[in-house]
Scaffold this motif. Structure first.
Motif, PDB file in Angstrom:
ATOM      1  N   LEU A   1       0.821  -1.206   0.000  1.00 22.08           N
ATOM      2  CA  LEU A   1       0.000   0.000   0.000  1.00 22.08           C
ATOM      3  C   LEU A   1       0.856   1.258   0.000  1.00 22.08           C
ATOM      4  O   LEU A   1       0.484   2.269  -0.604  1.00 22.08           O
ATOM      5  CB  LEU A   1      -0.931  -0.012   1.212  1.00 22.08           C
ATOM      6  CG  LEU A   1      -1.942   1.136   1.327  1.00 22.08           C
ATOM      7  CD1 LEU A   1      -2.840   1.183   0.093  1.00 22.08           C
ATOM      8  CD2 LEU A   1      -2.787   0.971   2.588  1.00 22.08           C
TER       9      LEU A   1
ATOM     10  N   LEU B   1      -4.680   0.556 -10.408  1.00 23.84           N
ATOM     11  CA  LEU B   1      -4.368   1.512  -9.351  1.00 23.84           C
ATOM     12  C   LEU B   1      -3.138   2.354  -9.693  1.00 23.84           C
ATOM     13  O   LEU B   1      -3.069   3.533  -9.340  1.00 23.84           O
ATOM     14  CB  LEU B   1      -4.139   0.761  -8.031  1.00 23.84           C
ATOM     15  CG  LEU B   1      -5.381   0.122  -7.402  1.00 23.84           C
ATOM     16  CD1 LEU B   1      -4.989  -0.785  -6.245  1.00 23.84           C
ATOM     17  CD2 LEU B   1      -6.364   1.187  -6.932  1.00 23.84           C
TER      18      LEU B   1
ATOM     19  N   LEU C   1      -4.749  -5.517  -3.856  1.00 23.77           N
ATOM     20  CA  LEU C   1      -3.733  -4.650  -4.445  1.00 23.77           C
ATOM     21  C   LEU C   1      -2.993  -5.331  -5.590  1.00 23.77           C
ATOM     22  O   LEU C   1      -2.703  -4.704  -6.615  1.00 23.77           O
ATOM     23  CB  LEU C   1      -2.732  -4.210  -3.375  1.00 23.77           C
ATOM     24  CG  LEU C   1      -3.269  -3.262  -2.300  1.00 23.77           C
ATOM     25  CD1 LEU C   1      -2.208  -3.004  -1.240  1.00 23.77           C
ATOM     26  CD2 LEU C   1      -3.729  -1.944  -2.921  1.00 23.77           C
TER      27      LEU C   1
ATOM     28  N   PHE D   1       1.614   2.715  -3.476  1.00 21.51           N
ATOM     29  CA  PHE D   1       0.541   3.488  -4.099  1.00 21.51           C
ATOM     30  C   PHE D   1       0.364   4.844  -3.412  1.00 21.51           C
ATOM     31  O   PHE D   1       0.086   5.850  -4.072  1.00 21.51           O
ATOM     32  CB  PHE D   1      -0.771   2.701  -4.053  1.00 21.51           C
ATOM     33  CG  PHE D   1      -0.744   1.431  -4.847  1.00 21.51           C
ATOM     34  CD1 PHE D   1      -0.933   1.450  -6.219  1.00 21.51           C
ATOM     35  CD2 PHE D   1      -0.510   0.215  -4.231  1.00 21.51           C
ATOM     36  CE1 PHE D   1      -0.903   0.280  -6.963  1.00 21.51           C
ATOM     37  CE2 PHE D   1      -0.483  -0.961  -4.962  1.00 21.51           C
ATOM     38  CZ  PHE D   1      -0.673  -0.926  -6.333  1.00 21.51           C
TER      39      PHE D   1
ATOM     40  N   LEU E   1      -9.397   2.331  -2.630  1.00 22.71           N
ATOM     41  CA  LEU E   1      -8.070   2.504  -2.040  1.00 22.71           C
ATOM     42  C   LEU E   1      -8.172   3.086  -0.633  1.00 22.71           C
ATOM     43  O   LEU E   1      -7.404   2.706   0.264  1.00 22.71           O
ATOM     44  CB  LEU E   1      -7.224   3.404  -2.934  1.00 22.71           C
ATOM     45  CG  LEU E   1      -5.721   3.448  -2.627  1.00 22.71           C
ATOM     46  CD1 LEU E   1      -5.100   2.063  -2.763  1.00 22.71           C
ATOM     47  CD2 LEU E   1      -5.020   4.422  -3.569  1.00 22.71           C
TER      48      LEU E   1
END
Length: 278
Positions: A32, A157, A150, A35, A181
């Motif tokens: 995460l 994404l 993810l 991103f 997200l």
């Protein structure tokens, strides 16, 4: 040191659980973080991690599981921040600051207004050495869901993080990706509650992605490097904390900070060397 001394941390059940939670939490937080770094949402992780406090306090008052209150408050913060930033002229970082401070202040007001002998220090700062089987299962299930989501949608994404306009023109569900997200971010913070707590969770949500961004130029490699760095840092920090007689969570964050500084200096020298040869 003798081998017996080096292996001593693995002989205790609380240390074994700390190592397990380190491996479990490191994967979703590292993925995460890539991103969040690309999208410029580093402060979003900080905002949500602090803003879940009122949900935790209300859950305690009502007798609900603390993680449910944390997730509900995280979602309220994420959705409110996303809605206000999209429907007002105020910049996103300003909106995050207002929502975050308001939610955190609300949590503190509610907490000091109740009479209890229970302290929420383990929620704020984490309690890796007190992790139980239920915490491992909760973090494990959330981590599997977050990591799978993810990895399955990483290309969509990534495009959404780089260029939302192009993502919309390509037919991608930009709104679903945006709020999805945010939902994943809230879930990940809930998974880290028992490990690093609210205050230090932001370190796991920023540092691994930032380090990988400095070390590699491909996003696929960035995902792999961030997971490796985060897992090794968490395992190493937990291991060193046993001999240093320190708390595992801040030790982990210090290791990640040291690795980031090393990656930054390495990148700086690499850029200077390349410019000197031109």
């Amino acid at each position: 040191m003798r081998m017996e001394t080096l292996l001593m941390p693995f002989q205790f059940g609380f240390m074994q659980n700390a190592f397990w939670i380190s491996m479990i939490v490191s994967v979703p937080t590292a993925l995460l973080s890539c991103f969040l770094v690309l999208k410029g949402w580093a402060l979003m992780g900080d905002a949500i991690s602090h803003a879940v406090l009122p949900g935790i306090v209300l859950a305690y008052i009502l007798g609900f599981p603390l993680i449910l209150g944390a997730f509900a408050a995280g979602m309220v913060t994420a959705l409110a921040t996303g809605y206000l930033s999209e429907n007002s002229r105020v910049k996103q970082d300003t909106v995050m600051g207002v929502v975050f401070s308001g939610m955190f202040g609300l949590g503190l007001v509610i907490y000091v207004s109740i009479h209890t002998n229970i302290h929420l220090d383990h929620i704020l700062f984490g309690n890796m050495l007190g992790v139980g089987l239920q915490d491992l299962w909760t973090a494990g299930l959330i981590s599997v869901f977050v990591a799978a989501a993810l990895l399955l949608k990483w290309k969509d994404l990534m495009l959404h993080a780089f260029d939302p306009v192009q993502a919309r023109a390509s037919g991608l569900p930009v709104g679903l990706l945006h709020y999805g997200l945010l939902t994943i971010l809230s879930l990940t913070i809930v998974a880290t509650l028992s490990a690093t707590g609210l205050i230090l969770a932001v370190g796991l949500l920023i540092a691994p992605g930032a380090i990988a961004f400095l070390l590699v130029r491909s996003f696929g490699k960035m995902l792999a490097v961030s997971v490796m760095v985060c897992m090794l840092s968490m395992l190493g920090g937990t291991y060193l904390s046993f001999f240093l007689d320190s708390a595992p969570a801040p030790t982990i964050i210090l290791i990640l900070t040291a690795i980031f500084l090393f990656a930054f200096v390495r990148r700086m020298f690499k850029v200077r060397r390349a410019s000197a040869t031109v």
